[in-house]
Design a protein around this motif. Structure first.
Motif, PDB file in Angstrom:
ATOM      1  N   SER A  14       0.869  -1.179   0.000  1.00 38.94           N
ATOM      2  CA  SER A  14       0.000   0.000   0.000  1.00 38.94           C
ATOM      3  C   SER A  14       0.904   1.228   0.000  1.00 38.94           C
ATOM      4  O   SER A  14       2.024   1.176   0.512  1.00 38.94           O
ATOM      5  N   ASP A  15       0.410   2.335  -0.555  1.00 41.10           N
ATOM      6  CA  ASP A  15       1.215   3.559  -0.516  1.00 41.10           C
ATOM      7  C   ASP A  15       1.436   4.012   0.917  1.00 41.10           C
ATOM      8  O   ASP A  15       2.462   4.602   1.239  1.00 41.10           O
ATOM      9  N   ALA A  16       0.454   3.729   1.784  1.00 39.49           N
ATOM     10  CA  ALA A  16       0.596   4.071   3.206  1.00 39.49           C
ATOM     11  C   ALA A  16      -0.331   3.191   4.025  1.00 39.49           C
ATOM     12  O   ALA A  16      -1.343   2.689   3.532  1.00 39.49           O
ATOM     13  N   THR A  17       0.040   3.032   5.282  1.00 32.69           N
ATOM     14  CA  THR A  17      -0.794   2.345   6.263  1.00 32.69           C
ATOM     15  C   THR A  17      -0.938   3.289   7.448  1.00 32.69           C
ATOM     16  O   THR A  17       0.046   3.872   7.917  1.00 32.69           O
ATOM     17  N   VAL A  18      -2.185   3.451   7.895  1.00 29.38           N
ATOM     18  CA  VAL A  18      -2.468   4.344   9.019  1.00 29.38           C
ATOM     19  C   VAL A  18      -2.911   3.486  10.195  1.00 29.38           C
ATOM     20  O   VAL A  18      -3.817   2.654  10.064  1.00 29.38           O
ATOM     21  N   HIS A  19      -2.254   3.689  11.337  1.00 25.52           N
ATOM     22  CA  HIS A  19      -2.587   2.930  12.536  1.00 25.52           C
ATOM     23  C   HIS A  19      -2.263   3.756  13.767  1.00 25.52           C
ATOM     24  O   HIS A  19      -1.170   4.335  13.872  1.00 25.52           O
ATOM     25  N   ASN A  20      -3.210   3.831  14.668  1.00 26.86           N
ATOM     26  CA  ASN A  20      -2.979   4.444  15.970  1.00 26.86           C
ATOM     27  C   ASN A  20      -2.384   5.857  15.879  1.00 26.86           C
ATOM     28  O   ASN A  20      -1.449   6.193  16.609  1.00 26.86           O
ATOM     29  N   GLY A  21      -2.903   6.663  14.945  1.00 29.50           N
ATOM     30  CA  GLY A  21      -2.458   8.046  14.830  1.00 29.50           C
ATOM     31  C   GLY A  21      -1.156   8.249  14.098  1.00 29.50           C
ATOM     32  O   GLY A  21      -0.596   9.348  14.118  1.00 29.50           O
ATOM     33  N   THR A  22      -0.651   7.214  13.432  1.00 27.25           N
ATOM     34  CA  THR A  22       0.610   7.307  12.715  1.00 27.25           C
ATOM     35  C   THR A  22       0.418   6.842  11.276  1.00 27.25           C
ATOM     36  O   THR A  22      -0.287   5.868  11.018  1.00 27.25           O
ATOM     37  N   VAL A  23       1.066   7.539  10.346  1.00 29.05           N
ATOM     38  CA  VAL A  23       1.009   7.211   8.924  1.00 29.05           C
ATOM     39  C   VAL A  23       2.372   6.687   8.497  1.00 29.05           C
ATOM     40  O   VAL A  23       3.382   7.390   8.629  1.00 29.05           O
ATOM     41  N   TYR A  24       2.400   5.475   7.980  1.00 25.38           N
ATOM     42  CA  TYR A  24       3.628   4.824   7.528  1.00 25.38           C
ATOM     43  C   TYR A  24       3.583   4.766   6.005  1.00 25.38           C
ATOM     44  O   TYR A  24       2.756   4.055   5.440  1.00 25.38           O
ATOM     45  N   LEU A  25       4.451   5.516   5.332  1.00 23.50           N
ATOM     46  CA  LEU A  25       4.463   5.508   3.877  1.00 23.50           C
ATOM     47  C   LEU A  25       5.442   4.476   3.343  1.00 23.50           C
ATOM     48  O   LEU A  25       6.523   4.271   3.913  1.00 23.50           O
ATOM     49  N   ALA A  26       5.054   3.879   2.225  1.00 29.91           N
ATOM     50  CA  ALA A  26       5.984   3.051   1.461  1.00 29.91           C
ATOM     51  C   ALA A  26       7.014   3.987   0.838  1.00 29.91           C
ATOM     52  O   ALA A  26       6.780   5.195   0.712  1.00 29.91           O
ATOM     53  N   GLY A  27       8.129   3.448   0.438  1.00 30.93           N
ATOM     54  CA  GLY A  27       9.114   4.262  -0.264  1.00 30.93           C
ATOM     55  C   GLY A  27       8.492   4.827  -1.530  1.00 30.93           C
ATOM     56  O   GLY A  27       7.864   4.097  -2.286  1.00 30.93           O
ATOM     57  N   GLN A  28       8.647   6.122  -1.728  1.00 30.35           N
ATOM     58  CA  GLN A  28       8.106   6.786  -2.915  1.00 30.35           C
ATOM     59  C   GLN A  28       9.229   6.982  -3.922  1.00 30.35           C
ATOM     60  O   GLN A  28      10.347   7.372  -3.558  1.00 30.35           O
ATOM     61  N   VAL A  29       8.926   6.696  -5.182  1.00 35.80           N
ATOM     62  CA  VAL A  29       9.918   6.789  -6.254  1.00 35.80           C
ATOM     63  C   VAL A  29       9.413   7.744  -7.334  1.00 35.80           C
ATOM     64  O   VAL A  29       8.219   8.013  -7.420  1.00 35.80           O
ATOM     65  N   PRO A  30      10.313   8.247  -8.174  1.00 39.46           N
ATOM     66  CA  PRO A  30       9.922   9.216  -9.200  1.00 39.46           C
ATOM     67  C   PRO A  30       9.206   8.564 -10.378  1.00 39.46           C
ATOM     68  O   PRO A  30       9.360   7.366 -10.632  1.00 39.46           O
ATOM     69  N   GLU A  31       8.442   9.385 -11.094  1.00 33.31           N
ATOM     70  CA  GLU A  31       7.810   8.954 -12.345  1.00 33.31           C
ATOM     71  C   GLU A  31       8.794   9.089 -13.501  1.00 33.31           C
ATOM     72  O   GLU A  31       8.820   8.263 -14.393  1.00 33.31           O
ATOM     73  N   THR A  32       9.596  10.163 -13.474  1.00 30.93           N
ATOM     74  CA  THR A  32      10.529  10.448 -14.557  1.00 30.93           C
ATOM     75  C   THR A  32      11.823   9.681 -14.335  1.00 30.93           C
ATOM     76  O   THR A  32      12.601  10.026 -13.450  1.00 30.93           O
ATOM     77  N   LEU A  33      12.027   8.665 -15.141  1.00 31.42           N
ATOM     78  CA  LEU A  33      13.203   7.822 -14.937  1.00 31.42           C
ATOM     79  C   LEU A  33      14.477   8.431 -15.513  1.00 31.42           C
ATOM     80  O   LEU A  33      15.569   8.058 -15.120  1.00 31.42           O
ATOM     81  N   SER A  34      14.326   9.387 -16.427  1.00 37.43           N
ATOM     82  CA  SER A  34      15.515   9.982 -17.032  1.00 37.43           C
ATOM     83  C   SER A  34      15.902  11.302 -16.374  1.00 37.43           C
ATOM     84  O   SER A  34      16.841  11.946 -16.805  1.00 37.43           O
ATOM     85  N   GLY A  35      15.183  11.694 -15.334  1.00 42.74           N
ATOM     86  CA  GLY A  35      15.412  12.988 -14.705  1.00 42.74           C
ATOM     87  C   GLY A  35      16.647  13.053 -13.839  1.00 42.74           C
ATOM     88  O   GLY A  35      17.186  12.036 -13.396  1.00 42.74           O
ATOM     89  N   SER A  36      17.069  14.277 -13.578  1.00 40.70           N
ATOM     90  CA  SER A  36      18.189  14.534 -12.674  1.00 40.70           C
ATOM     91  C   SER A  36      17.753  14.217 -11.247  1.00 40.70           C
ATOM     92  O   SER A  36      16.577  13.996 -10.966  1.00 40.70           O
ATOM     93  N   ALA A  37      18.694  14.250 -10.336  1.00 40.75           N
ATOM     94  CA  ALA A  37      18.361  14.047  -8.918  1.00 40.75           C
ATOM     95  C   ALA A  37      17.409  15.128  -8.441  1.00 40.75           C
ATOM     96  O   ALA A  37      16.524  14.876  -7.624  1.00 40.75           O
ATOM     97  N   THR A  38      17.541  16.343  -8.965  1.00 42.49           N
ATOM     98  CA  THR A  38      16.633  17.431  -8.599  1.00 42.49           C
ATOM     99  C   THR A  38      15.213  17.110  -9.037  1.00 42.49           C
ATOM    100  O   THR A  38      14.270  17.175  -8.239  1.00 42.49           O
TER     101      THR A  38
END
Length: 116
Positions: A14-38
């Motif tokens: 899941s993109d995130a799991t919410v439990h007991n007042g805390t939100v745990y996000l999965a690692g988020q990655v970019p859409e643009t694979l050819s982009g710079s680090a910026t």
């Protein structure tokens, strides 16, 4: 029993799991694979904003962040985007490590935990 809520669940994660007042996000990655680090960092942080909003939170409530970089040479470039994105006085506990990415085109992946 405390409810567990999943944001954008898929077969493997899941993109995130919410439990007991805390939100745990999965690692988020970019859409643009050819982009710079910026560009990739901007996209990742925008994705984090979207998932946090879907969970009922925002970047001012970050507790921790783990930043994965394909190359530590991108550290300063990623930090420039991170510093501009983060609200003043809201810096979470953070780690940054160099890692082999799931796709070789990824330069950055960020995982965060936030309060609701």
């Amino acid at each position: 029993m405390t409810e567990i809520r999943r944001i954008h669940p898929e077969t493997r994660y899941s993109d995130a799991t919410v439990h007991n007042g805390t939100v745990y996000l999965a690692g988020q990655v970019p859409e643009t694979l050819s982009g710079s680090a910026t560009v990739q960092t901007q996209e990742v942080l925008a994705a984090i904003d979207q998932v946090l909003a879907a969970a009922g939170s925002d970047k001012s409530k970050l507790l921790t962040a783990t930043v994965y970089l394909a190359h530590m040479a991108d550290y300063a470039e990623m930090n420039a985007v991170w510093d501009a994105w983060l609200p003043p006085g809201c810096a979470p506990a953070r780690a940054c490590v160099e890692a082999r990415m799931a796709k070789p085109e990824y330069r950055v992946e960020i995982q965060v935990i936030a309060a609701l």
